[in-house]
Motif scaffolding. Sequence first.
Motif, PDB file in Angstrom:
ATOM      1  N   LEU A  41      44.852  37.785  44.404  1.00  0.00           N
ATOM      2  CA  LEU A  41      44.564  38.433  45.769  1.00  0.00           C
ATOM      3  C   LEU A  41      45.624  38.075  46.676  1.00  0.00           C
ATOM      4  CD1 LEU A  41      40.604  37.945  46.232  1.00  0.00           C
ATOM      5  CD2 LEU A  41      42.030  39.979  45.580  1.00  0.00           C
ATOM      6  N   ASN A  42      46.300  36.782  46.729  1.00  0.00           N
ATOM      7  CA  ASN A  42      47.179  36.470  47.655  1.00  0.00           C
ATOM      8  C   ASN A  42      48.706  36.962  47.089  1.00  0.00           C
ATOM      9  OD1 ASN A  42      45.287  35.545  49.588  1.00  0.00           O
ATOM     10  ND2 ASN A  42      45.344  33.367  48.208  1.00  0.00           N
ATOM     11  N   GLY A  43      48.885  37.361  45.824  1.00  0.00           N
ATOM     12  CA  GLY A  43      50.288  37.545  45.512  1.00  0.00           C
ATOM     13  C   GLY A  43      51.181  36.474  45.593  1.00  0.00           C
ATOM     14  N   TRP A  44      50.564  35.375  45.084  1.00  0.00           N
ATOM     15  CA  TRP A  44      51.379  34.070  45.016  1.00  0.00           C
ATOM     16  C   TRP A  44      52.641  34.185  43.977  1.00  0.00           C
ATOM     17  CZ3 TRP A  44      46.710  30.378  45.888  1.00  0.00           C
ATOM     18  CH2 TRP A  44      46.459  30.429  47.446  1.00  0.00           C
ATOM     19  N   LEU A  45      51.885  34.654  42.805  1.00  0.00           N
ATOM     20  CA  LEU A  45      53.020  34.727  41.731  1.00  0.00           C
ATOM     21  C   LEU A  45      53.286  36.123  41.189  1.00  0.00           C
ATOM     22  CD1 LEU A  45      51.654  32.061  39.399  1.00  0.00           C
ATOM     23  CD2 LEU A  45      53.626  31.666  40.977  1.00  0.00           C
ATOM     24  N   GLU A  46      54.310  36.579  40.664  1.00  0.00           N
ATOM     25  CA  GLU A  46      54.509  37.889  39.909  1.00  0.00           C
ATOM     26  C   GLU A  46      55.109  37.796  38.762  1.00  0.00           C
ATOM     27  OE1 GLU A  46      57.055  39.893  42.833  1.00  0.00           O
ATOM     28  OE2 GLU A  46      55.742  39.624  44.449  1.00  0.00           O
ATOM     29  N   GLY A  47      55.257  38.985  37.854  1.00  0.00           N
ATOM     30  CA  GLY A  47      55.750  38.974  36.653  1.00  0.00           C
ATOM     31  C   GLY A  47      55.149  38.067  35.681  1.00  0.00           C
ATOM     32  N   ALA A  51      51.248  36.333  34.688  1.00  0.00           N
ATOM     33  CA  ALA A  51      50.675  36.346  33.332  1.00  0.00           C
ATOM     34  C   ALA A  51      50.307  35.119  32.704  1.00  0.00           C
ATOM     35  CB  ALA A  51      51.494  37.326  32.605  1.00  0.00           C
ATOM     36  N   ILE A  52      51.337  34.311  32.691  1.00  0.00           N
ATOM     37  CA  ILE A  52      51.225  32.997  31.991  1.00  0.00           C
ATOM     38  C   ILE A  52      50.052  32.147  32.586  1.00  0.00           C
ATOM     39  CG2 ILE A  52      52.184  30.779  31.561  1.00  0.00           C
ATOM     40  CD1 ILE A  52      54.773  32.326  31.097  1.00  0.00           C
ATOM     41  N   VAL A  53      50.024  32.350  34.213  1.00  0.00           N
ATOM     42  CA  VAL A  53      48.973  31.348  34.540  1.00  0.00           C
ATOM     43  C   VAL A  53      47.642  31.734  34.348  1.00  0.00           C
ATOM     44  CG1 VAL A  53      48.136  30.639  37.067  1.00  0.00           C
ATOM     45  CG2 VAL A  53      50.543  30.536  36.385  1.00  0.00           C
ATOM     46  N   LEU A  54      47.450  33.266  34.544  1.00  0.00           N
ATOM     47  CA  LEU A  54      46.068  33.973  34.312  1.00  0.00           C
ATOM     48  C   LEU A  54      45.731  33.801  32.662  1.00  0.00           C
ATOM     49  CD1 LEU A  54      46.712  37.322  36.220  1.00  0.00           C
ATOM     50  CD2 LEU A  54      45.414  35.325  37.105  1.00  0.00           C
TER      51      LEU A  54
END
Length: 110
Positions: A41-47, A51-54
Amino acid sequence: MAQHEFVHGNDDGEAHGSFRSYTAGFLLSLVLTAIPVAIVLNGWLEGISNAIVLMAAAVLQLFVQLLFFMHLREEKKPRYNLISLLLGLVILLVIVAGSMWIMTYNMVAQ
């Protein structure tokens, strides 16, 4: 057979879990749900890092559910539940990988 034993399907009267373990599992589940929601929701990570964190949060959530709510670590009998779970995961992996392979290399759709 006592009512408590019938509800839990347990003939030997063993306790499945304590209030403390259920609370710990619930709190860990909340944290492992809130982290990915906040990141997306906050867009803290990209790319790839997103995906790895999720995926890591999803795998940790799976282990929390298995350990705290499905009680796989407390089973004293042969591990039929664990074997069934592993078979289900293998079938799921084959279906997902096969579907991705078909979608990637389907010459009719291209």
